[in-house]
Design a protein around this motif. Structure first.
Motif, PDB file in Angstrom:
ATOM      1  N   TYR A 106       0.680  -1.214   0.037  1.00 53.18           N
ATOM      2  CA  TYR A 106       0.042  -0.163   0.061  1.00 53.18           C
ATOM      3  C   TYR A 106       0.941   1.242  -0.031  1.00 53.18           C
ATOM      4  N   SER A 111      -3.264  -0.043  -5.178  1.00 53.11           N
ATOM      5  CA  SER A 111      -4.755  -0.087  -4.472  1.00 53.11           C
ATOM      6  C   SER A 111      -4.977  -1.159  -3.640  1.00 53.11           C
ATOM      7  N   LEU A 112      -5.985  -1.063  -2.705  1.00 48.68           N
ATOM      8  CA  LEU A 112      -6.422  -1.895  -1.816  1.00 48.68           C
ATOM      9  C   LEU A 112      -7.135  -3.272  -2.595  1.00 48.68           C
ATOM     10  N   ARG A 127      -8.478  -3.032   3.858  1.00 43.86           N
ATOM     11  CA  ARG A 127      -8.477  -1.788   4.475  1.00 43.86           C
ATOM     12  C   ARG A 127      -8.432  -1.821   6.064  1.00 43.86           C
ATOM     13  N   ASN A 128      -9.519  -2.767   6.380  1.00 43.67           N
ATOM     14  CA  ASN A 128      -9.505  -2.853   7.901  1.00 43.67           C
ATOM     15  C   ASN A 128      -8.383  -3.264   8.564  1.00 43.67           C
ATOM     16  N   LEU A 131      -5.885  -0.263   8.850  1.00 45.56           N
ATOM     17  CA  LEU A 131      -6.225   0.558   9.550  1.00 45.56           C
ATOM     18  C   LEU A 131      -5.999   0.151  11.018  1.00 45.56           C
ATOM     19  N   LEU A 137      -4.423   5.872   5.495  1.00 44.94           N
ATOM     20  CA  LEU A 137      -4.972   5.556   3.945  1.00 44.94           C
ATOM     21  C   LEU A 137      -4.951   6.924   3.198  1.00 44.94           C
TER      22      LEU A 137
END
Length: 145
Positions: A106, A111-112, A127-128, A131, A137
Motif C-alpha cells: 500500500y 490499490s486496496l 482496508r480494515n 487501519l 490511508l
C-alpha cells in the motif's frame, strides 16, 4: 395485591428447557465420549497420502468441517495440519506477515483491490487490517486511474 403469576409464567418455558437439557446431560454421564474411546495415537498418525487426499478435497471446495468429520478429527486439528502444508484456510484472518506485506504494498502505491487480489482478501479486509496496523490511508480522490 401483587400478581406474581404473570411474572412467573414467563419463566416456565426456559425452566422447562433447562430441565430437559439437565436430563440429557445426566443421561450421557455414564457413556464414554468419542475422545475417551479413541486411542491417543489415532490423532497423531496421519499419513502423507491421506493428507494429500484431504488437501485435494479442501482445494476442490469441500467444507473443512465436513472433511474433518469424515476423517474423525476436529476442524481445528485439520486446519492446523493443512496450514502446516502451506494451505491457505478460507475465511481465516491474515497473518502478521501478510499484514506487513499489505502495508508495504500500500505504501508503494498499490490499490486496496490489487493488494487484495494478490493476497486473496477483499479490499475491505485489506482496508480494515491496514487501519488496525496504523497505516494512514490515501484519499480515494487522490488515486491514479
Amino acid at each position: 395485591m401483587v400478581d406474581l403469576a404473570g411474572g412467573l409464567s414467563k419463566l416456565a418455558p426456559p425452566l422447562g428447557y433447562m430441565r430437559s437439557l439437565h436430563r440429557t446431560i445426566r443421561s450421557r454421564a455414564g457413556r464414554p465420549t468419542q475422545r475417551e474411546s479413541a486411542p491417543a495415537s489415532a490423532h497423531r498418525s496421519i499419513g502423507s497420502e491421506t493428507l494429500d487426499t484431504l488437501e485435494r478435497r479442501y482445494h476442490d471446495g469441500e467444507a473443512l468441517r465436513a472433511i474433518a468429520n469424515d476423517v474423525g478429527m476436529s476442524r481445528h486439528r485439520l486446519a492446523s495440519l493443512l496450514r502446516g502444508r502451506g494451505v491457505r484456510i478460507r475465511g481465516a484472518s491474515p497473518s502478521s506477515a501478510e499484514v506487513r506485506e499489505m502495508a508495504r504494498l500500500y505504501r508503494a502505491g498499490e490499490s486496496l483491490k490489487r493488494i487484495g487480489g494478490g493476497l486473496g482478501f477483499s479490499a475491505g479486509t485489506i482496508r480494515n487490517h491496514l487501519l488496525t496496523a496504523g497505516v494512514t490511508l490515501r484519499s480515494p480522490q487522490a488515486r491514479v486511474r
